[in-house]
Design an enzyme around this catalytic site. Structure first.
Site, short mmCIF file in Angstrom:
data_model
loop_
_atom_site.label_atom_id
_atom_site.label_comp_id
_atom_site.label_asym_id
_atom_site.label_seq_id
_atom_site.Cartn_x
_atom_site.Cartn_y
_atom_site.Cartn_z
N LYS A 143 16.05 39.84 -14.42
CA LYS A 143 14.88 39.30 -15.11
C LYS A 143 13.62 39.84 -14.45
O LYS A 143 13.40 39.64 -13.25
CB LYS A 143 14.89 37.76 -15.05
N ASP B 188 0.82 -1.22 0.00
CA ASP B 188 0.00 0.00 0.00
C ASP B 188 0.85 1.26 0.00
O ASP B 188 0.31 2.37 0.09
CB ASP B 188 -0.95 0.01 1.20
#
Length: 260
Positions: A199, A42
């Site tokens: 930037k 699981d």
């Protein structure tokens, strides 16, 4: 062997970067601690320590990149096992500290996940954390235990010196404003000036404008950052440096995450 002569520390590793841990153990002339990692069907993880750690200083090497959440959970489970097995101290060696970029609330209702990771480490039983080039150095303040913040800058600088770089023809470039302080350290090691890729954008993938602060024309540029994830930022910076007349461009980073 007397008790006084017995080895008082041991090194454990899990699945994130076992080759690195093996090199560390080899340099210490010792073997890694024995622990089994079992994955249930699981998805649950079970860890069994296969030797005594009672009264020992344990160093756990577990980088948290690639399968980030699984690696973190493995680390926490082993720490809990070590604590319950009466280890004297648990020292967590994190070559890469995941979630370090989530170190503040930039927008309303955002988590500070870097602090959550720090809380989890302490709750699981860490007595000390050893990290390498944290994305945000202030993460050290998220801990109430000692943090050794190591830097790879000098090692990387030595590499460039061995390549014959440095002097007037070389410049270290920060790929964004957040990396200026890091790039200045590299520049100081090489005794060269720095430049900054400026930037302006709403998102990293859609810049409005990109420019370079500093002189890179006819220079050898060393783009220096702490990590490269998708590579978008570094690639964009390299393109701009080329347009501005850089003759050669080298890229240096501590953490090669390289997602995708």
């Amino acid at each position: 062997m007397n008790i006084e002569e017995e080895q008082k520390f041991t090194v454990f590793s899990l699945n994130s970067n076992r080759p690195l841990a093996e090199k560390v153990a080899e340099s210490l002339n010792m073997k890694l601690g024995k622990a089994s990692v079992i994955q249930h069907s699981d998805g649950e993880t079970k860890i069994v320590i296969e030797e005594s750690v009672r009264g020992q200083h344990v160093f756990l090497i577990q980088s948290n990149c690639h399968r980030v959440n699984e690696n973190i959970m493995e680390m926490l489970i082993l720490m809990d096992a070590l604590k319950r097995a009466s280890a004297l101290t648990i020292n967590v060696v994190l070559p890469y500290y995941a979630y370090a970029r989530q170190d503040r609330k930039a927008l309303p209702r955002e988590p500070i996940t870097a602090k959550l990771v720090a809380d989890l480490l302490q709750t699981a039983g860490a007595d000390r954390v050893i990290a390498l080039d944290l994305h945000a150095p202030q993460i050290q303040g998220f801990f109430d235990i000692p943090v050794d913040h190591l830097s790879a800058t000098k090692l990387l600088a030595e590499h460039f010196v061995n390549l014959g770089l440095g002097g007037e023809g070389t410049v270290v470039v920060a790929p964004n404003h957040s990396g200026v302080s890091r790039s200045r350290q590299m520049a100081d090691c090489l005794k060269v000036p720095i430049a900054i890729v400026d930037k302006r954008s709403n998102t990293p993938r859609a810049p409005k404008s990109v420019n370079v602060i500093g002189d890179v024309k006819d220079k050898i540029c060393i783009l220096f950052d702490d990590l490269i994830d998708t590579g978008t930022t570094v690639a964009l910076a390299a393109e701009v440096l080329k347009e501005k007349g850089a003759t050669k461009i080298y890229v240096a980073a501590t953490h090669a995450v390289f997602s995708g």
